[in-house]
Design a protein around this motif. Structure first.
Motif, mmCIF file in Angstrom:
data_model
loop_
_atom_site.group_PDB
_atom_site.id
_atom_site.type_symbol
_atom_site.label_atom_id
_atom_site.label_comp_id
_atom_site.label_asym_id
_atom_site.label_seq_id
_atom_site.Cartn_x
_atom_site.Cartn_y
_atom_site.Cartn_z
ATOM 1 N N GLN A 10 10.598 -21.472 0.220
ATOM 2 C CA GLN A 10 10.031 -19.929 0.538
ATOM 3 C C GLN A 10 8.838 -20.313 1.306
ATOM 4 N N THR A 11 8.231 -18.958 1.425
ATOM 5 C CA THR A 11 6.881 -19.029 2.303
ATOM 6 C C THR A 11 5.605 -18.621 1.348
ATOM 7 N N VAL A 12 4.446 -19.120 1.497
ATOM 8 C CA VAL A 12 3.564 -18.444 0.585
ATOM 9 C C VAL A 12 2.136 -18.434 1.287
ATOM 10 N N ARG A 13 1.389 -17.946 0.995
ATOM 11 C CA ARG A 13 0.091 -17.815 1.557
ATOM 12 C C ARG A 13 -1.195 -17.802 0.678
ATOM 13 N N GLY A 14 -2.068 -18.305 0.876
ATOM 14 C CA GLY A 14 -3.377 -18.481 0.068
ATOM 15 C C GLY A 14 -4.261 -19.380 0.660
ATOM 16 N N ARG A 15 -5.283 -19.364 -0.553
ATOM 17 C CA ARG A 15 -6.391 -20.198 -0.028
ATOM 18 C C ARG A 15 -6.420 -21.849 -0.554
ATOM 19 N N LEU A 16 -6.719 -22.811 0.161
ATOM 20 C CA LEU A 16 -6.670 -24.271 -0.446
ATOM 21 C C LEU A 16 -8.051 -24.441 -1.040
ATOM 22 N N THR A 17 -7.987 -25.044 -2.171
ATOM 23 C CA THR A 17 -9.224 -25.493 -2.981
ATOM 24 C C THR A 17 -9.051 -26.875 -3.608
#
Length: 86
Positions: A10-17
Motif C-alpha cells: 500500500q502507499t501512505v502519506r504523512g509526517r515523520l516524527t
C-alpha cells in the motif's frame, strides 16, 4: 520482525516524527513514526538494520511511502519527500 510478503503493498502519506518506542522496557529506543491523517505507526525500511533507520534524517518532513504494514510497523520498500499539505 521481518516483512510479511503475504500482505498487499500500500502507499501512505504523512509526517515523520521521532518518539520513544517501548517506553519503560529494556527495548526502549527512539523510533521513527509516520503520522497520517488518521493513524500513527512505526516506519522502517523493509530491509536493513532496524536500529539504523535512514528515515530518521527526514524527521519533521512529509513523505509518501510504499510498502507493507504488519500490526504496528510499516515496512517501506520505497519512499520520497513530498510537499507539506498544510
Amino acid at each position: 520482525m521481518s516483512e510479511d510478503k503475504s500482505i498487499p503493498q500500500q502507499t501512505v502519506r504523512g509526517r515523520l516524527t521521532l518518539r520513544t518506542f517501548a517506553r519503560n522496557t529494556k527495548s526502549e529506543s527512539l523510533g521513527v513514526y509516520l503520522e497520517t491523517s488518521d493513524d500513527c505507526f512505526l516506519i522502517r525500511p523493509a530491509s536493513g538494520n532496524p536500529f539504523e533507520n535512514p528515515l530518521a534524517r527526514l524527521a519533521g518532513k512529509c513523505i509518501e511511502a510504499t510498502g507493507r504494514r504488519s500490526s504496528y510497523v510499516f515496512f517501506a520498500t520505497e519512499w520520497h519527500e513530498i510537499a507539506d499539505p498544510d
